[in-house]
Design a protein around this motif. Structure first.
Motif, PDB file in Angstrom:
ATOM      1  N   ALA A 192       0.831  -1.200   0.000  1.00  0.00           N
ATOM      2  CA  ALA A 192       0.000   0.000   0.000  1.00  0.00           C
ATOM      3  C   ALA A 192       0.871   1.257   0.000  1.00  0.00           C
ATOM      4  N   LYS A 193       1.973   1.206   0.733  1.00  0.00           N
ATOM      5  CA  LYS A 193       2.896   2.345   0.760  1.00  0.00           C
ATOM      6  C   LYS A 193       3.491   2.584  -0.625  1.00  0.00           C
ATOM      7  N   LYS A 194       3.810   1.490  -1.319  1.00  0.00           N
ATOM      8  CA  LYS A 194       4.365   1.602  -2.668  1.00  0.00           C
ATOM      9  C   LYS A 194       3.342   2.209  -3.627  1.00  0.00           C
ATOM     10  N   LEU A 195       2.085   1.745  -3.526  1.00  0.00           N
ATOM     11  CA  LEU A 195       1.036   2.279  -4.389  1.00  0.00           C
ATOM     12  C   LEU A 195       0.785   3.761  -4.108  1.00  0.00           C
ATOM     13  N   ALA A 196       0.816   4.127  -2.822  1.00  0.00           N
ATOM     14  CA  ALA A 196       0.584   5.528  -2.464  1.00  0.00           C
ATOM     15  C   ALA A 196       1.639   6.434  -3.078  1.00  0.00           C
ATOM     16  N   LYS A 200       0.797   9.067  -5.967  1.00  0.00           N
ATOM     17  CA  LYS A 200       0.859  10.367  -5.294  1.00  0.00           C
ATOM     18  C   LYS A 200      -0.363  10.597  -4.396  1.00  0.00           C
ATOM     19  N   VAL A 201      -0.631   9.609  -3.554  1.00  0.00           N
ATOM     20  CA  VAL A 201      -1.759   9.685  -2.624  1.00  0.00           C
ATOM     21  C   VAL A 201      -1.234  10.047  -1.231  1.00  0.00           C
ATOM     22  N   ASP A 202      -1.854  11.029  -0.598  1.00  0.00           N
ATOM     23  CA  ASP A 202      -1.491  11.419   0.764  1.00  0.00           C
ATOM     24  C   ASP A 202      -2.084  10.397   1.732  1.00  0.00           C
ATOM     25  N   ILE A 203      -1.235   9.565   2.309  1.00  0.00           N
ATOM     26  CA  ILE A 203      -1.729   8.486   3.168  1.00  0.00           C
ATOM     27  C   ILE A 203      -2.364   9.008   4.448  1.00  0.00           C
ATOM     28  N   ASN A 204      -2.046  10.246   4.819  1.00  0.00           N
ATOM     29  CA  ASN A 204      -2.654  10.827   6.023  1.00  0.00           C
ATOM     30  C   ASN A 204      -4.148  11.097   5.838  1.00  0.00           C
ATOM     31  N   LYS A 205      -4.602  11.113   4.582  1.00  0.00           N
ATOM     32  CA  LYS A 205      -6.009  11.385   4.309  1.00  0.00           C
ATOM     33  C   LYS A 205      -6.778  10.124   3.941  1.00  0.00           C
ATOM     34  N   VAL A 206      -6.107   8.969   4.002  1.00  0.00           N
ATOM     35  CA  VAL A 206      -6.750   7.705   3.635  1.00  0.00           C
ATOM     36  C   VAL A 206      -7.262   7.014   4.892  1.00  0.00           C
ATOM     37  N   VAL A 207      -8.485   6.539   4.856  1.00  0.00           N
ATOM     38  CA  VAL A 207      -9.079   5.799   5.976  1.00  0.00           C
ATOM     39  C   VAL A 207      -8.845   4.310   5.727  1.00  0.00           C
ATOM     40  N   GLY A 208      -8.159   3.653   6.648  1.00  0.00           N
ATOM     41  CA  GLY A 208      -7.844   2.239   6.484  1.00  0.00           C
ATOM     42  C   GLY A 208      -9.024   1.341   6.814  1.00  0.00           C
ATOM     43  N   THR A 209      -9.234   0.341   5.989  1.00  0.00           N
ATOM     44  CA  THR A 209     -10.306  -0.638   6.221  1.00  0.00           C
ATOM     45  C   THR A 209      -9.763  -2.016   6.519  1.00  0.00           C
ATOM     46  N   GLY A 210      -8.448  -2.138   6.639  1.00  0.00           N
ATOM     47  CA  GLY A 210      -7.847  -3.445   6.910  1.00  0.00           C
ATOM     48  C   GLY A 210      -7.888  -3.789   8.374  1.00  0.00           C
ATOM     49  N   ASP A 219      -7.525   0.458  -0.355  1.00  0.00           N
ATOM     50  CA  ASP A 219      -7.822   1.788   0.174  1.00  0.00           C
ATOM     51  C   ASP A 219      -7.073   2.861  -0.617  1.00  0.00           C
ATOM     52  N   VAL A 220      -5.813   2.583  -0.935  1.00  0.00           N
ATOM     53  CA  VAL A 220      -5.003   3.547  -1.683  1.00  0.00           C
ATOM     54  C   VAL A 220      -5.560   3.733  -3.095  1.00  0.00           C
ATOM     55  N   GLU A 221      -5.934   2.608  -3.735  1.00  0.00           N
ATOM     56  CA  GLU A 221      -6.488   2.698  -5.086  1.00  0.00           C
ATOM     57  C   GLU A 221      -7.805   3.468  -5.087  1.00  0.00           C
ATOM     58  N   ALA A 222      -8.620   3.252  -4.058  1.00  0.00           N
ATOM     59  CA  ALA A 222      -9.877   3.988  -3.970  1.00  0.00           C
ATOM     60  C   ALA A 222      -9.624   5.485  -3.810  1.00  0.00           C
ATOM     61  N   ALA A 223      -8.623   5.848  -2.988  1.00  0.00           N
ATOM     62  CA  ALA A 223      -8.295   7.261  -2.797  1.00  0.00           C
ATOM     63  C   ALA A 223      -7.739   7.881  -4.074  1.00  0.00           C
ATOM     64  N   ALA A 224      -7.083   7.037  -4.914  1.00  0.00           N
ATOM     65  CA  ALA A 224      -6.525   7.536  -6.171  1.00  0.00           C
ATOM     66  C   ALA A 224      -7.559   7.560  -7.289  1.00  0.00           C
ATOM     67  N   GLY A 225      -8.774   7.085  -6.988  1.00  0.00           N
ATOM     68  CA  GLY A 225      -9.835   7.087  -7.992  1.00  0.00           C
ATOM     69  C   GLY A 225      -9.773   5.933  -8.956  1.00  0.00           C
ATOM     70  N   ILE A 226      -9.048   4.876  -8.590  1.00  0.00           N
ATOM     71  CA  ILE A 226      -8.937   3.701  -9.448  1.00  0.00           C
ATOM     72  C   ILE A 226     -10.105   2.773  -9.142  1.00  0.00           C
ATOM     73  N   VAL A 227     -10.883   2.475 -10.136  1.00  0.00           N
ATOM     74  CA  VAL A 227     -12.042   1.620  -9.951  1.00  0.00           C
ATOM     75  C   VAL A 227     -11.615   0.172 -10.078  1.00  0.00           C
TER      76      VAL A 227
END
Length: 484
Positions: A192-196, A200-210, A219-227
């Motif tokens: 997830a860190k690699k994907l972020a 270019k996703v700010d991990i501080n703004k991502v809500v973890g569901t794991g 979670d990172v892909e969802a924040a990046a808008g990847i469907v």
């Protein structure tokens, strides 16, 4: 030997409280993350201490592990140093010990299932009163919901942040934890860190569901808008047929399975071998073959065989002695910018085992006498076939030897194993009677074997390898030095 859960690098313990301190949180660096949950009532404060048992990293190449079996059951009281679970890595099966006392409250990853390195595989409670709470959290983790809520700012009187003591059950490697300034702590998986970083996703703004609030790749892909791509059921109705026909074909359809074929998933070891073979393509290699007369070596082998000396041990000893005279062939290159002269000559020898391949290492092979080397090799083979090798016994090689000659193979090329400190690998063929001409043109029949060496061309050149093989051939053809 059971794998200890101690690690060389301490990991911060995270402490959560129902109220927020106005001062900067205090951190105590200990051997494993522990979470302290504080519950306030009218009359007292109850501290529930539930600790996670993480999937350990049992080798430098291990990315996930498989639970072979849980030695302890839920509810068992654990004492420091007891084996808790057997984990299958990409190289061996190893017992994992607990470093502290506690109660195995819940098993998160059951036997037969796998988990990435650093993921929680069980929960440890300090008292029996906390077992039910731990089971509830394990059930929540299994359903994908986070169990540790992130603290929110509130105008309440400051309360001290509780730092936990040294934790129970610690893995060799821990999950990647990014700690930001302030009370918020971000916990995410390495992928997830690699994907972020990639998106270019700010991990501080991502809500973890794991599990336990961890940020997952999804979670990172969802924040990046990847469907996420969802499988679509085949269209069976006539009305929907024109729509399906209008959609352009993006790729050729997959070939159908052969009737009666059986799909067998890779074992953990086979998956690691597959990964290494792909990585080996990034190393520029070249190959050099050399014929070696073995009459004298065969005669020596006939004398020492009864003492437990194998031909593999003789070849490993000869290679080690030749490497001592040609240190560049014993060198390694890892970054493409420099190479390292290894101070020890450690011969890794390929061994086929059930469901995979492993390379036990004869350390300081040039310094051991032949008989001690043979005893060490026998011990390593037994441990390899029972999957009990320790990491330093298979990942410390500086030169690799693969002997298929024992199976009658006359010649073959070996693939240079990546990820180790190896700059070359020697493929040894079978010794066979061969007509050989001398300098005067007279023919005679002599035993001859062909060896092919695959080397990293960034550090080893043709002249280097030719000189090494010439020395190796001389040692084999005049083997008295092997028993000295």
């Amino acid at each position: 030997m059971a794998s200890s859960l101690l690690q060389s690098k301490p990991t911060p313990s995270l402490s959560f409280s129902s109220s927020i301190s106005t001062t900067k949180p205090q951190w105590r660096f200990i051997s494993s993350p522990a979470v302290t949950f504080t519950r306030r009532s009218k009359h007292s404060t109850v501290n529930a201490k539930i600790r996670e048992i993480f999937m350990p990293a049992l080798s430098s190449t291990m990315t996930e592990g498989k639970i072979v079996n849980w030695i302890k059951s839920e509810g068992d009281v654990l004492s420091k140093g007891e084996s808790v679970v057997v984990v299958e890595s990409d190289k061996a099966d190893m017992d994992v010990e607990t470093f502290y006392d506690g109660i195995l409250a819940a098993i998160v990853v059951p036997e037969g299932e796998s988990a990435p390195v650093g993921a929680p595989i069980g929960l440890l409670a300090e008292t029996e009163a906390e077992i039910e709470e731990a089971k509830a959290k394990a059930a929540s983790a299994g359903s994908g919901g986070g169990s540790v809520p992130a603290p929110a700012p509130a105008a309440v009187p400051a309360a001290p942040v509780v730092s936990t003591p040294a934790t129970a059950a610690v893995a060799v490697s821990t999950p990647a934890v990014a700690v930001a300034d302030g009370p918020k702590k971000v916990v995410l998986t390495p992928f997830a860190k690699k994907l972020a970083k990639q998106h270019k996703v700010d991990i501080n703004k991502v809500v973890g569901t794991g599990p336990f609030g961890r940020i997952t790749p999804a979670d990172v892909e969802a924040a990046a808008g990847i469907v996420p791509v969802k499988s679509v059921a085949p269209v069976t109705t006539a009305a929907a047929a024109p729509v399906a026909a209008a959609a352009p074909a993006k790729s050729a359809p997959a070939l159908p399975d052969v009737p009666g074929a059986t799909i067998v998933p890779f074992t953990t070891m086979q998956a690691a071998v597959s990964k290494n073979m792909i990585e080996s393509l990034s190393v520029p290699t070249f190959r050099v073959g050399y014929p070696v007369m073995t009459d004298a070596l065969d005669a020596l082998y006939a004398k020492v065989k009864s003492k437990g000396v194998t031909m593999t041990a003789l070849l490993a000893k000869a290679a080690a002695m030749a490497l001592a005279q040609h240190p560049v062939v014993n060198a390694s290159c890892k970054d493409g910018k420099s190479f390292t002269y290894n101070s020890s000559i450690n011969i890794a020898v390929a061994v086929a085992i059930n469901g995979g391949l492993i390379t036990p290492v004869l350390q300081d092979a040039d310094k051991l006498d032949l008989y001690l080397l043979s005893e060490k090799w026998k011990e390593l083979v037994e441990k390899a076939r029972s999957k009990q090798l320790q990491p330093h016994e298979y990942n410390s090689g500086t030169f690799t030897l693969s002997n298929l000659g024992m199976f009658g193979v006359d010649r073959f090329d070996a693939i240079l194993p990546p990820g180790q400190a190896c700059g070359a690998i020697m493929a040894v063929g079978a010794s066979k009677p061969t007509p050989v001409a001398d300098k005067d043109g007279y023919f005679s029949v002599k035993n001859q074997m062909l060896v092919n060496v695959t080397a990293d061309h960034r550090i080893v050149y043709g002249a280097d390898l030719a000189a090494f093989l010439k020395t190796f051939a001389k040692i084999v053809q005049e083997p008295d030095s092997l028993t000295m």
